[in-house]
Design an enzyme around this catalytic site. Structure first.
Site, short mmCIF file in Angstrom:
data_model
loop_
_atom_site.label_atom_id
_atom_site.label_comp_id
_atom_site.label_asym_id
_atom_site.label_seq_id
_atom_site.Cartn_x
_atom_site.Cartn_y
_atom_site.Cartn_z
N ASP A 65 39.59 37.98 45.49
CA ASP A 65 38.32 38.21 44.78
C ASP A 65 38.38 37.65 43.36
OD1 ASP A 65 35.77 39.09 44.40
OD2 ASP A 65 36.28 41.21 44.23
N ASN A 75 28.95 37.81 53.17
CA ASN A 75 28.93 36.57 52.36
C ASN A 75 27.86 35.56 52.83
OD1 ASN A 75 32.52 36.49 51.70
ND2 ASN A 75 30.86 37.31 50.47
C1 FPP Z 1 35.74 35.96 46.28
O1 FPP Z 1 35.35 35.52 45.01
C2 FPP Z 1 36.12 34.88 47.17
C3 FPP Z 1 35.46 34.47 48.28
C4 FPP Z 1 34.18 35.05 48.73
C5 FPP Z 1 35.93 33.37 49.10
C6 FPP Z 1 37.42 33.14 49.15
C7 FPP Z 1 37.59 31.73 49.51
C8 FPP Z 1 38.53 30.89 48.99
C9 FPP Z 1 39.61 31.33 48.08
C10 FPP Z 1 38.48 29.45 49.30
C11 FPP Z 1 38.40 29.03 50.74
C12 FPP Z 1 39.39 29.67 51.63
C13 FPP Z 1 40.28 29.05 52.43
C14 FPP Z 1 41.11 29.88 53.33
C15 FPP Z 1 40.50 27.60 52.40
P1 FPP Z 1 33.88 35.83 44.53
O2 FPP Z 1 33.06 34.62 44.74
O3 FPP Z 1 33.39 37.07 45.20
O4 FPP Z 1 34.11 36.09 43.00
P2 FPP Z 1 33.25 37.02 42.05
O5 FPP Z 1 33.39 38.41 42.59
O6 FPP Z 1 33.92 36.84 40.73
O7 FPP Z 1 31.86 36.50 42.09
#
Ligand code: FPP
Length: 246
Positions: free
Chosen positions: A21, A69
């Site tokens: 996250d 998501n």
């Molecule tokens: C959370 O950060 C992260 C995600 C929803 C996606 C995780 C994906 C990756 C790390 C990249 C792709 C994955 C692979 C396996 C290649 P957020 O967007 O919720 O952050 P925030 O809470 O600060 O908005």
């Protein structure tokens, strides 16, 4: 700062799960678009996968995309799916070199065709690998997984394939997406949020929970070592007393 030398190889979690996250906040802090956060998040994915394999962790599960998501802006969803395809194409060699088997849990049919096909291809190509299983949770929601399990079991009871009396933990495990994985021993969530967010609710029954304020794109090897060292210093009692354990 964590050091791999301080980690006991005989006390590693058999199953480590991570809620990655903070990509969006990381990008905002640097004045970038959210997608730049996700791009940098993939670098942490690579480093943590390699470090986990190097240590000898047998099962690593990453929460890459939740059922919720899909409600994000279309452009962000598209970018995440593109990043997934790009990473799969790029990292197949890392997986092969490290003897890592790729697996996925979630409602995979929801994924765009290209991402779904690429995923299935890498799963197929790495199926004989045996050092570590890397499971990506994609379009995953734990309650949905549990609802599917209940539907499958009730159908089997209705059709006299099993009796309701025979339903136990092991039968339930076999009807979850994670059927081949052991229970989660350690769950890490980055970015300071202290929530489970519908991730592996059944599987984390006895997991140690580790929350760190570090945002996912900044979460590197040493941070993983810190989490593992803390995990190894905790006493896991599974409902027993300290005296019973010693
Ligand atoms: C959370 O950060 C992260 C995600 C929803 C996606 C995780 C994906 C990756 C790390 C990249 C792709 C994955 C692979 C396996 C290649 P957020 O967007 O919720 O952050 P925030 O809470 O600060 O908005």
């Amino acid at each position: 700062m964590g050091n791999a030398r301080d980690i006991h190889k005989d006390k590693l979690p058999k199953h480590l799960a991570i809620i990655m996250d903070g990509n969006g906040r990381w990008a905002k802090q640097q004045g970038f678009l959210r997608v730049v956060g996700h791009e940098n998040g993939t670098k942490s994915v690579r480093e943590i996968v390699e470090a986990s394999a190097e240590l000898g962790i047998e099962n690593l599960t990453l929460y890459a995309f939740s059922t919720e998501n899909w409600n994000r802006p279309k452009i962000e969803v598209q970018t995440l799916m593109k990043l997934l395809v790009k990473s799969l194409k790029k990292e197949i060699k890392t997986l092969q070199d490290n003897n890592i088997k790729l697996s996925a849990v979630g409602n995979l049919n929801d994924l765009p065709k290209k991402a779904h096909n690429e995923l299935l291809e890498v799963i197929e190509k790495t199926k004989e690998n045996s050092a570590m299983t890397l499971t990506l949770a994609l379009s995953y929601g734990s309650r949905e997984e549990l609802i599917n399990m209940v539907k499958e079991l009730s159908n089997k009871v209705k059709n006299n394939i099993i009796s309701s009396d025979s339903i136990d933990e092991s039968i339930i495990n076999k009807h979850l997406y994670t059927q081949n994985l052991p229970d989660v021993d350690l769950l890490i969530r980055t970015s300071g949020e202290q929530r489970i967010s519908n991730f592996l609710l059944w599987q984390i029954a006895y997991a140690e929970l580790y929350f760190t304020p570090i945002l996912w794109p900044d979460f590197k090897k040493d941070d993983l070592y810190d989490a593992l060292i803390e995990y190894q210093n905790r006493e896991r009692r599974f409902g027993k007393t300290s005296e019973q354990l010693s």
